[in-house]
Scaffold this active site. Structure first.
Site, PDB file in Angstrom:
ATOM      1  N   ASP A  38       0.760  -1.231   0.082  1.00 56.65           N
ATOM      2  CA  ASP A  38       0.072   0.071   0.169  1.00 56.65           C
ATOM      3  C   ASP A  38       0.710   1.312  -0.063  1.00 56.65           C
ATOM      4  O   ASP A  38       1.965   1.086   0.644  1.00 56.65           O
ATOM      5  CB  ASP A  38      -0.863   0.018   1.211  1.00 56.65           C
ATOM      6  CG  ASP A  38      -2.099   0.977   1.028  1.00 56.65           C
ATOM      7  OD1 ASP A  38      -3.253   0.408   1.037  1.00 56.65           O
ATOM      8  OD2 ASP A  38      -1.949   2.166   1.147  1.00 56.65           O
ATOM      9  N   ILE A  39       0.597   2.251  -0.775  1.00 50.68           N
ATOM     10  CA  ILE A  39       1.270   3.402  -0.811  1.00 50.68           C
ATOM     11  C   ILE A  39       1.229   4.369   0.449  1.00 50.68           C
ATOM     12  O   ILE A  39       2.144   5.019   0.740  1.00 50.68           O
ATOM     13  CB  ILE A  39       0.857   4.148  -2.086  1.00 50.68           C
ATOM     14  CG1 ILE A  39       1.913   5.183  -2.632  1.00 50.68           C
ATOM     15  CG2 ILE A  39      -0.498   4.935  -1.659  1.00 50.68           C
ATOM     16  CD1 ILE A  39       1.338   5.851  -3.945  1.00 50.68           C
ATOM     17  N   ASN A  96     -12.843  -3.526   2.293  1.00 50.16           N
ATOM     18  CA  ASN A  96     -13.889  -2.598   2.172  1.00 50.16           C
ATOM     19  C   ASN A  96     -14.763  -2.845   1.213  1.00 50.16           C
ATOM     20  O   ASN A  96     -14.305  -2.935  -0.153  1.00 50.16           O
ATOM     21  CB  ASN A  96     -13.366  -1.379   2.214  1.00 50.16           C
ATOM     22  CG  ASN A  96     -12.272  -0.971   3.341  1.00 50.16           C
ATOM     23  OD1 ASN A  96     -12.577  -1.302   4.619  1.00 50.16           O
ATOM     24  ND2 ASN A  96     -11.192  -0.195   3.267  1.00 50.16           N
ATOM     25  N   GLU A 104     -12.364   2.994  -1.393  1.00 51.66           N
ATOM     26  CA  GLU A 104     -12.064   3.969  -2.191  1.00 51.66           C
ATOM     27  C   GLU A 104     -11.790   3.628  -3.631  1.00 51.66           C
ATOM     28  O   GLU A 104     -11.845   4.365  -4.478  1.00 51.66           O
ATOM     29  CB  GLU A 104     -10.778   4.795  -1.565  1.00 51.66           C
ATOM     30  CG  GLU A 104     -11.194   5.448  -0.335  1.00 51.66           C
ATOM     31  CD  GLU A 104     -10.006   6.222   0.308  1.00 51.66           C
ATOM     32  OE1 GLU A 104      -8.803   6.000  -0.340  1.00 51.66           O
ATOM     33  OE2 GLU A 104      -9.800   6.463   1.548  1.00 51.66           O
ATOM     34  N   VAL A 105     -11.008   2.543  -3.772  1.00 54.78           N
ATOM     35  CA  VAL A 105     -10.548   1.848  -5.368  1.00 54.78           C
ATOM     36  C   VAL A 105     -11.704   0.883  -5.459  1.00 54.78           C
ATOM     37  O   VAL A 105     -11.761  -0.266  -4.953  1.00 54.78           O
ATOM     38  CB  VAL A 105      -9.304   1.394  -4.975  1.00 54.78           C
ATOM     39  CG1 VAL A 105      -8.706   0.804  -6.654  1.00 54.78           C
ATOM     40  CG2 VAL A 105      -8.247   2.381  -4.759  1.00 54.78           C
ATOM     41  N   HIS A 109     -10.256  -5.798  -3.494  1.00 60.58           N
ATOM     42  CA  HIS A 109      -8.788  -5.834  -2.983  1.00 60.58           C
ATOM     43  C   HIS A 109      -8.924  -6.452  -1.403  1.00 60.58           C
ATOM     44  O   HIS A 109     -10.189  -5.820  -0.809  1.00 60.58           O
ATOM     45  CB  HIS A 109      -8.005  -4.616  -3.023  1.00 60.58           C
ATOM     46  CG  HIS A 109      -8.668  -3.452  -2.405  1.00 60.58           C
ATOM     47  ND1 HIS A 109      -9.430  -2.806  -3.407  1.00 60.58           N
ATOM     48  CD2 HIS A 109      -8.492  -2.733  -1.305  1.00 60.58           C
ATOM     49  CE1 HIS A 109     -10.021  -1.828  -2.545  1.00 60.58           C
ATOM     50  NE2 HIS A 109      -9.282  -1.553  -1.490  1.00 60.58           N
ATOM     51  N   HIS A 111      -6.680  -5.829   2.060  1.00 58.70           N
ATOM     52  CA  HIS A 111      -5.610  -5.413   2.894  1.00 58.70           C
ATOM     53  C   HIS A 111      -5.223  -6.415   3.854  1.00 58.70           C
ATOM     54  O   HIS A 111      -6.007  -6.976   4.702  1.00 58.70           O
ATOM     55  CB  HIS A 111      -6.077  -4.031   3.734  1.00 58.70           C
ATOM     56  CG  HIS A 111      -6.639  -2.964   2.843  1.00 58.70           C
ATOM     57  ND1 HIS A 111      -5.909  -1.729   2.924  1.00 58.70           N
ATOM     58  CD2 HIS A 111      -7.934  -2.737   2.426  1.00 58.70           C
ATOM     59  CE1 HIS A 111      -6.844  -0.954   2.238  1.00 58.70           C
ATOM     60  NE2 HIS A 111      -7.790  -1.332   1.850  1.00 58.70           N
TER      61      HIS A 111
HETATM   62  P1  5GP Z   1      -9.659   1.350   0.060  1.00 57.52           P
HETATM   63  O1  5GP Z   1     -10.242   2.123   0.892  1.00 57.52           O
HETATM   64  O2  5GP Z   1     -10.235   0.966  -1.292  1.00 57.52           O
HETATM   65  O3  5GP Z   1      -9.966  -0.140   0.858  1.00 57.52           O
HETATM   66  O4  5GP Z   1      -8.291   1.210   0.023  1.00 57.52           O
HETATM   67  C1  5GP Z   1      -7.513   1.712  -1.267  1.00 57.52           C
HETATM   68  C2  5GP Z   1      -6.046   1.618  -0.678  1.00 57.52           C
HETATM   69  O5  5GP Z   1      -5.451   1.669  -1.799  1.00 57.52           O
HETATM   70  C3  5GP Z   1      -5.608   2.620   0.197  1.00 57.52           C
HETATM   71  O6  5GP Z   1      -5.271   1.939   1.636  1.00 57.52           O
HETATM   72  C4  5GP Z   1      -4.730   3.416  -0.418  1.00 57.52           C
HETATM   73  O7  5GP Z   1      -3.606   3.701   0.418  1.00 57.52           O
HETATM   74  C5  5GP Z   1      -4.190   2.471  -1.483  1.00 57.52           C
HETATM   75  N1  5GP Z   1      -3.737   3.151  -3.000  1.00 57.52           N
HETATM   76  C6  5GP Z   1      -4.519   4.323  -3.495  1.00 57.52           C
HETATM   77  N2  5GP Z   1      -3.848   4.549  -4.479  1.00 57.52           N
HETATM   78  C7  5GP Z   1      -2.471   3.793  -4.643  1.00 57.52           C
HETATM   79  C8  5GP Z   1      -1.524   3.669  -5.541  1.00 57.52           C
HETATM   80  O8  5GP Z   1      -1.306   4.396  -6.351  1.00 57.52           O
HETATM   81  N3  5GP Z   1      -0.483   2.645  -4.996  1.00 57.52           N
HETATM   82  C9  5GP Z   1      -0.478   1.731  -4.115  1.00 57.52           C
HETATM   83  N4  5GP Z   1       0.353   1.039  -3.752  1.00 57.52           N
HETATM   84  N5  5GP Z   1      -1.722   2.023  -3.282  1.00 57.52           N
HETATM   85  C10 5GP Z   1      -2.521   2.951  -3.520  1.00 57.52           C
END
Ligand code: 5GP
Length: 126
Positions: A38-39, A96, A104-105, A109, A111
């Site tokens: 994760d970034i 999520n 968010e994405v 996925h 975590h």
């Molecule tokens: P969500 O809220 O969708 O479950 O989590 C999305 C995750 O993707 C977040 O923890 C965020 O830090 C990670 N993320 C978003 N953009 C990028 C990216 O460009 N590269 C990587 N490695 N992680 C990302």
């Protein structure tokens, strides 16, 4: 009968990572799945595991993916937990889903979080 999920957006950031359009720090991969750091890590180890296929969320993945893809995905999660030395100390898996889940994405996925005691799943303010 699967419940409809939002249409898959091929321009989401994880789709771009899978296509090699933006970089990611690879952890490991398999025929149908890919894992990267994760970034913005929330724990000493914070790995994201995604299917290579275009699935919006967990429900979409489990509704439409083949058994081979689903097995491949969870086997990769297990392999990472061992390779990152998270067994037997433990870890947390989070997926999520949708607005209430804070996704968010919009590419399915999980975590994989570990490397320290993580405390409660959520703050207890309901
Ligand atoms: P969500 O809220 O969708 O479950 O989590 C999305 C995750 O993707 C977040 O923890 C965020 O830090 C990670 N993320 C978003 N953009 C990028 C990216 O460009 N590269 C990587 N490695 N992680 C990302």
């Amino acid at each position: 009968m699967p419940t409809p999920t939002p249409a898959y957006d091929p321009n989401n950031v994880f789709a771009k990572i899978l296509r090699g359009e933006i970089p990611a720090e690879r952890v490991c991969d398999s025929k149908h799945s890919f894992a990267f750091y994760d970034i913005s890590p929330l724990a000493p180890i914070h790995v994201l595991v995604i299917p290579r296929g275009a699935y919006t969320d967990l429900h979409d993945f489990l509704s439409r993916a083949s058994d081979e893809e689903i097995l491949d995905f969870w086997k990769l999660v297990d392999k990472i937990s061992a390779e990152q030395s998270l067994i037997p100390s433990g870890f947390r898996l989070v997926s999520n889903l949708g607005p209430d889940g804070g996704q968010e994405v919009p590419h399915f996925h999980v975590h994989l979080l570990g490397g320290r005691p993580l405390g409660p799943v959520l703050p207890s303010n309901r």
